[in-house]
Design a protein around this motif. Structure first.
Motif, PDB file in Angstrom:
ATOM      1  N   GLN A  15      -6.495  18.189   3.961  1.00 41.62           N
ATOM      2  CA  GLN A  15      -5.207  17.497   4.161  1.00 41.62           C
ATOM      3  C   GLN A  15      -5.282  16.504   5.320  1.00 41.62           C
ATOM      4  OE1 GLN A  15      -2.890  21.110   4.439  1.00 41.62           O
ATOM      5  NE2 GLN A  15      -1.902  20.709   2.462  1.00 41.62           N
ATOM      6  N   GLN A  16      -6.022  16.884   6.384  1.00 43.19           N
ATOM      7  CA  GLN A  16      -6.197  15.942   7.494  1.00 43.19           C
ATOM      8  C   GLN A  16      -7.000  14.730   7.023  1.00 43.19           C
ATOM      9  OE1 GLN A  16      -7.237  17.837  11.351  1.00 43.19           O
ATOM     10  NE2 GLN A  16      -6.584  19.765  10.433  1.00 43.19           N
ATOM     11  N   GLY A  17      -8.011  14.982   6.160  1.00 42.11           N
ATOM     12  CA  GLY A  17      -8.794  13.893   5.573  1.00 42.11           C
ATOM     13  C   GLY A  17      -7.899  12.962   4.763  1.00 42.11           C
ATOM     14  N   ALA A  18      -6.949  13.546   4.023  1.00 36.56           N
ATOM     15  CA  ALA A  18      -6.036  12.732   3.205  1.00 36.56           C
ATOM     16  C   ALA A  18      -5.137  11.879   4.095  1.00 36.56           C
ATOM     17  CB  ALA A  18      -5.203  13.633   2.302  1.00 36.56           C
ATOM     18  N   CYS A  19      -4.678  12.440   5.212  1.00 37.07           N
ATOM     19  CA  CYS A  19      -3.860  11.646   6.154  1.00 37.07           C
ATOM     20  C   CYS A  19      -4.649  10.436   6.641  1.00 37.07           C
ATOM     21  CB  CYS A  19      -3.475  12.486   7.379  1.00 37.07           C
ATOM     22  SG  CYS A  19      -2.284  13.770   7.023  1.00 37.07           S
ATOM     23  N   ALA A  20      -5.904  10.677   7.024  1.00 41.71           N
ATOM     24  CA  ALA A  20      -6.741   9.585   7.519  1.00 41.71           C
ATOM     25  C   ALA A  20      -6.964   8.549   6.425  1.00 41.71           C
ATOM     26  CB  ALA A  20      -8.074  10.136   8.030  1.00 41.71           C
ATOM     27  N   ALA A  21      -7.205   9.019   5.198  1.00 38.64           N
ATOM     28  CA  ALA A  21      -7.461   8.103   4.084  1.00 38.64           C
ATOM     29  C   ALA A  21      -6.223   7.251   3.804  1.00 38.64           C
ATOM     30  CB  ALA A  21      -7.856   8.900   2.836  1.00 38.64           C
ATOM     31  N   ARG A  22      -5.042   7.862   3.800  1.00 39.76           N
ATOM     32  CA  ARG A  22      -3.813   7.088   3.548  1.00 39.76           C
ATOM     33  C   ARG A  22      -3.627   6.006   4.621  1.00 39.76           C
ATOM     34  NH1 ARG A  22      -1.506  12.419   2.912  1.00 39.76           N
ATOM     35  NH2 ARG A  22      -1.661  13.010   0.710  1.00 39.76           N
ATOM     36  N   SER A  23      -3.902   6.371   5.880  1.00 43.65           N
ATOM     37  CA  SER A  23      -3.768   5.383   6.966  1.00 43.65           C
ATOM     38  C   SER A  23      -4.755   4.232   6.784  1.00 43.65           C
ATOM     39  CB  SER A  23      -4.037   6.021   8.328  1.00 43.65           C
ATOM     40  OG  SER A  23      -3.154   7.060   8.554  1.00 43.65           O
ATOM     41  N   ALA A  24      -5.986   4.570   6.404  1.00 48.50           N
ATOM     42  CA  ALA A  24      -7.015   3.525   6.238  1.00 48.50           C
ATOM     43  C   ALA A  24      -6.644   2.597   5.090  1.00 48.50           C
ATOM     44  CB  ALA A  24      -8.378   4.173   5.992  1.00 48.50           C
ATOM     45  N   LEU A  25      -6.122   3.177   4.004  1.00 45.73           N
ATOM     46  CA  LEU A  25      -5.724   2.372   2.841  1.00 45.73           C
ATOM     47  C   LEU A  25      -4.573   1.444   3.213  1.00 45.73           C
ATOM     48  CD1 LEU A  25      -5.972   5.235   0.209  1.00 45.73           C
ATOM     49  CD2 LEU A  25      -7.382   3.154   0.216  1.00 45.73           C
ATOM     50  N   GLU A  26      -3.608   1.989   3.953  1.00 49.65           N
ATOM     51  CA  GLU A  26      -2.461   1.183   4.371  1.00 49.65           C
ATOM     52  C   GLU A  26      -2.921   0.046   5.294  1.00 49.65           C
ATOM     53  OE1 GLU A  26       0.648   3.453   6.245  1.00 49.65           O
ATOM     54  OE2 GLU A  26       1.702   1.614   6.823  1.00 49.65           O
ATOM     55  N   ASP A  27      -3.863   0.399   6.206  1.00 53.36           N
ATOM     56  CA  ASP A  27      -4.385  -0.599   7.148  1.00 53.36           C
ATOM     57  C   ASP A  27      -5.057  -1.752   6.400  1.00 53.36           C
ATOM     58  OD1 ASP A  27      -5.040  -1.538   9.780  1.00 53.36           O
ATOM     59  OD2 ASP A  27      -7.077  -0.765   9.507  1.00 53.36           O
ATOM     60  N   ALA A  28      -5.689  -1.436   5.254  1.00 51.84           N
ATOM     61  CA  ALA A  28      -6.372  -2.467   4.458  1.00 51.84           C
ATOM     62  C   ALA A  28      -5.428  -3.093   3.436  1.00 51.84           C
ATOM     63  CB  ALA A  28      -7.585  -1.852   3.760  1.00 51.84           C
ATOM     64  N   GLY A  29      -4.195  -2.668   3.422  1.00 55.76           N
ATOM     65  CA  GLY A  29      -3.243  -3.206   2.438  1.00 55.76           C
ATOM     66  C   GLY A  29      -3.685  -2.943   1.011  1.00 55.76           C
ATOM     67  N   SER A  30      -4.331  -1.804   0.794  1.00 53.90           N
ATOM     68  CA  SER A  30      -4.841  -1.509  -0.553  1.00 53.90           C
ATOM     69  C   SER A  30      -4.404  -0.107  -0.974  1.00 53.90           C
ATOM     70  CB  SER A  30      -6.363  -1.644  -0.585  1.00 53.90           C
ATOM     71  OG  SER A  30      -6.939  -0.792   0.374  1.00 53.90           O
ATOM     72  N   ARG A  31      -4.687   0.252  -2.206  1.00 53.47           N
ATOM     73  CA  ARG A  31      -4.275   1.548  -2.747  1.00 53.47           C
ATOM     74  C   ARG A  31      -5.511   2.375  -3.085  1.00 53.47           C
ATOM     75  NH1 ARG A  31      -1.536   0.541  -8.033  1.00 53.47           N
ATOM     76  NH2 ARG A  31      -3.469  -0.636  -8.216  1.00 53.47           N
ATOM     77  N   TRP A  32      -5.346   3.669  -3.097  1.00 53.32           N
ATOM     78  CA  TRP A  32      -6.430   4.582  -3.496  1.00 53.32           C
ATOM     79  C   TRP A  32      -6.919   4.210  -4.900  1.00 53.32           C
ATOM     80  CZ3 TRP A  32     -10.244   7.539  -2.457  1.00 53.32           C
ATOM     81  CH2 TRP A  32     -10.630   8.586  -3.283  1.00 53.32           C
ATOM     82  N   GLN A  33      -5.996   3.778  -5.743  1.00 55.92           N
ATOM     83  CA  GLN A  33      -6.348   3.420  -7.127  1.00 55.92           C
ATOM     84  C   GLN A  33      -7.264   2.188  -7.174  1.00 55.92           C
ATOM     85  OE1 GLN A  33      -3.372   4.471  -6.127  1.00 55.92           O
ATOM     86  NE2 GLN A  33      -3.118   6.308  -7.411  1.00 55.92           N
ATOM     87  N   ASP A  34      -7.323   1.411  -6.059  1.00 54.17           N
ATOM     88  CA  ASP A  34      -8.208   0.236  -6.021  1.00 54.17           C
ATOM     89  C   ASP A  34      -9.636   0.601  -5.625  1.00 54.17           C
ATOM     90  OD1 ASP A  34      -5.914  -1.342  -6.469  1.00 54.17           O
ATOM     91  OD2 ASP A  34      -5.532  -1.510  -4.303  1.00 54.17           O
ATOM     92  N   MET A  35      -9.819   1.806  -5.062  1.00 54.32           N
ATOM     93  CA  MET A  35     -11.138   2.180  -4.550  1.00 54.32           C
ATOM     94  C   MET A  35     -12.093   2.411  -5.719  1.00 54.32           C
ATOM     95  SD  MET A  35     -10.856   2.078  -1.283  1.00 54.32           S
ATOM     96  CE  MET A  35      -9.519   0.921  -1.346  1.00 54.32           C
ATOM     97  N   GLN A  36     -13.308   1.857  -5.588  1.00 54.82           N
ATOM     98  CA  GLN A  36     -14.293   1.969  -6.675  1.00 54.82           C
ATOM     99  C   GLN A  36     -15.304   3.090  -6.429  1.00 54.82           C
ATOM    100  OE1 GLN A  36     -15.878  -2.011  -6.813  1.00 54.82           O
ATOM    101  NE2 GLN A  36     -13.823  -2.877  -6.988  1.00 54.82           N
ATOM    102  N   PHE A  37     -15.336   3.611  -5.197  1.00 50.03           N
ATOM    103  CA  PHE A  37     -16.228   4.749  -4.890  1.00 50.03           C
ATOM    104  C   PHE A  37     -15.694   5.472  -3.667  1.00 50.03           C
ATOM    105  CE2 PHE A  37     -18.001   1.282  -2.335  1.00 50.03           C
ATOM    106  CZ  PHE A  37     -18.123   1.884  -1.093  1.00 50.03           C
ATOM    107  N   GLY A  38     -16.177   6.689  -3.473  1.00 49.13           N
ATOM    108  CA  GLY A  38     -15.909   7.437  -2.255  1.00 49.13           C
ATOM    109  C   GLY A  38     -17.168   8.160  -1.807  1.00 49.13           C
ATOM    110  N   TYR A  39     -17.404   8.181  -0.481  1.00 51.28           N
ATOM    111  CA  TYR A  39     -18.460   9.020   0.105  1.00 51.28           C
ATOM    112  C   TYR A  39     -17.811   9.759   1.262  1.00 51.28           C
ATOM    113  CZ  TYR A  39     -22.250   6.657  -2.356  1.00 51.28           C
ATOM    114  OH  TYR A  39     -23.092   6.166  -3.328  1.00 51.28           O
ATOM    115  N   GLY A  40     -18.076  11.046   1.378  1.00 46.26           N
ATOM    116  CA  GLY A  40     -17.462  11.745   2.499  1.00 46.26           C
ATOM    117  C   GLY A  40     -17.993  13.144   2.631  1.00 46.26           C
ATOM    118  N   GLY A  41     -17.644  13.775   3.755  1.00 46.00           N
ATOM    119  CA  GLY A  41     -18.125  15.132   3.937  1.00 46.00           C
ATOM    120  C   GLY A  41     -17.447  15.863   5.066  1.00 46.00           C
ATOM    121  N   SER A  42     -17.633  17.175   5.019  1.00 47.03           N
ATOM    122  CA  SER A  42     -17.260  18.055   6.121  1.00 47.03           C
ATOM    123  C   SER A  42     -18.338  19.123   6.207  1.00 47.03           C
ATOM    124  CB  SER A  42     -15.896  18.695   5.887  1.00 47.03           C
ATOM    125  OG  SER A  42     -16.023  19.865   5.111  1.00 47.03           O
TER     126      SER A  42
END
Lengths: 143, 380
Positions: free
Chosen positions: B23-50
């Motif tokens: 959930q903390q990862g999702a908060c960060a992702a939403r902020s990054a998407l908003e900062d880029a003026g883009s939507r999650w639906q526009d993303m063509q790939f994801g890389y990540g980990g914990s």
């Protein structure tokens, strides 16, 4: 030191036990010459599978050290509880012409440890199993 | 072609009991998407980990299951750096134009207790009490202080600066400045390191939106470009975490390998860098990493820190957001936290912890078990 019948090495690849003159066991690569501890069935430097075993020197000099002042979580095993835990020394010991080996130290007083001091190998009981068998590990002790 | 960072997002570091790591990862992702003026639906790939908080692709449950390729990265302290590197390659290869990299974590209190088997070590190594990361850092530092005459006061100055910078950073965990005496006289953990000289395992999350260099201005007026992103692992015989032996002849460590490769890739040298984020698992790590990354000669740290050269207003500001010491160490998130901080510095948007001069080039470095290091160089 305990009798031969009720003790075993924590890991049979580390040193011969029981033994009257125990030494740490390393492997040497027959292709690149690299020495490795613990001994492996292949070389950690070049990956060759042709290795031979050799005994490491029993004496060396303190290369780096610290005192472990909190009891490690599992998988740490000892005879202690959180209440009875005694801080222990840990260091790297430079064995001349061979390797620096990470090891527990018998000394845990920082005032008595200095880089360069001479140390020798000892085998000590790390914990006792339920049937009373002492599980032996290695440490280095000031000479 | 370089890759642009066009969006950044962070979830506050420290302890957030009401949110899972994902959930903390999702908060960060939403902020990054908003900062880029883009939507999650526009993303063509994801890389990540914990490391301790689950698979990063579980973010799809939070953000939406869109069918994109999402690759989970598990690479210790280099998780964030490896995710960024993979994202850059995805774009540089032409396979994608726009994507997200993310790192988050949520660890239990107290020191890490890694499993020897996961690192290819015998069970004995943990059973006898040597599978402890803090021991490594303390032993490396003990030897370093002996070789290069580094004083305990210099160690304490690193922590003092970290908590000072943390106090200026609203996303940091430890935000109370501490005095040198308080730091030095806190309980000894692993000699010569006291409690306040160590970071603690913690929680937090960071996400970045990446795109092709030539698309950057579609998403932001202040893009930041990745001039180098490098990850390296240990050589046989080097002095690294969870190493039962070290060679009697000196072998370069993972940090030195990664740093050299990054400078070469960027065509830059240490003197070209305006702000630096270094792995500061404890105070000595920051000191040793200054020299290993080429920013000073071994031993020069003693006078550089005495003169305040690594503070926000110094010649070489280091760990301007408070580093791991003030933010804690969520393994999956720390590498991207450093990049988040450098993007803020390059944009001139770091607020009270902004370095008070023009920043054009910024450097990050992480290091961790069992001898992995990732370095990035970012430019405006």
């Amino acid at each position: 030191m305990r009798s031969e019948t009720n003790s075993r090495a924590v890991d049979a690849t580390l040193f011969d036990w029981p033994a009257s003159d125990p030494a740490l066991k390393a492997s040497r690569c027959l292709e690149c010459g690299a020495l490795a501890f613990p001994a492996g069935t292949n070389c950690r430097n070049c990956g060759a599978i042709a290795v031979t075993q050799e005994r490491l020197p029993r004496r060396g000099r303190l290369w780096a050290w610290t005192i472990q002042r909190f009891m490690p979580k599992a998988p740490y095993r000892s005879l202690e509880t959180l209440a009875t835990f005694t801080p222990y020394g840990v260091g790297y010991v430079e064995l001349p012409g061979a390797l620096c080996i990470e090891s527990r130290l018998t000394e845990n007083d920082p005032r008595k440890l200095r880089i360069g001091m001479e140390l020798e190998l000892v085998i000590y009981p790390q914990w006792l199993e339920e049937d009373g068998t002492a599980v032996m590990s290695f440490a280095f002790k000031p000479v | 072609m370089r890759v642009a960072i066009v969006g950044i997002g962070i979830h506050k570091f420290g302890r957030t009991p009401e949110l899972s790591g994902v959930q903390q990862g999702a908060c960060a992702a939403r902020s990054a998407l908003e900062d880029a003026g883009s939507r999650w639906q526009d993303m063509q790939f994801g890389y990540g980990g914990s490391y301790s908080a689950g698979n990063a692709d579980a973010l799809g449950n939070e953000l939406g299951l869109t069918g994109i390729p999402f690759t989970n990265v598990l690479n210790g302290c280099a998780t964030g750096g490896s995710a960024l590197l993979a994202g850059c390659r995805e774009i540089q290869s032409g396979a994608a134009d726009l994507g997200l990299v993310v790192g988050f974590d949520k660890h239990d209190r107290g020191a890490f207790n890694a499993s020897p088997a996961e690192y290819g070590l015998g069970a004995w190594y943990g059973e006898v009490g040597m599978m402890v990361t803090t021991q490594f850092f303390a032993m490396k530092l003990q030897r370093y202080m002996h070789q290069y005459d580094i004083s305990v006061d210099t160690l304490a100055r690193v922590a003092q600066k970290a908590y000072e910078n943390g106090a200026l950073n609203p996303n940091a965990w430890r935000r109370t400045p501490l005095g040198l005496e308080e730091i030095k006289s806190s309980p000894m953990v692993n000699d010569p390191l006291t409690k306040y000289m160590f970071c603690s395992p913690a929680e937090g999350a960071v996400a970045l939106v990446l795109c092709r260099e030539d698309h950057a201005h579609r998403y932001t007026r202040k893009p930041v470009f990745v001039s180098a992103a490098v990850m390296r692992t240990r050589l046989a015989g080097a002095f690294e975490v969870y190493g039962p032996t070290v060679s009697v002849t000196q072998v370069p460590n993972a940090t030195e390998l990664a740093s050299r490769a990054a400078f070469e890739m960027a065509g830059l040298g240490p003197r070209d860098i305006d702000v630096v984020q270094l792995q500061d698992t404890e105070c000595g790590a920051e000191i040793m990493h200054m020299a290993e990354n080429g920013f000073c000669a071994h031993g020069d740290q003693e006078h550089l820190l005495h003169d305040g050269q690594t503070r926000l207003d110094g010649r070489l500001p280091i760990n301007t957001d408070g580093g791991c010491l003030a933010n804690g160490e969520p393994i999956g998130a720390s590498g991207l936290r450093q990049i988040h901080e450098n993007v803020l510095q390059l944009r001139g948007a770091a607020g009270r912890h902004q370095v008070p001069r023009e920043i054009n080039t910024a450097y990050t470095h992480v290091y961790g078990a069992p001898g992995v290091s990732a370095v990035t160089i970012l430019q405006k």
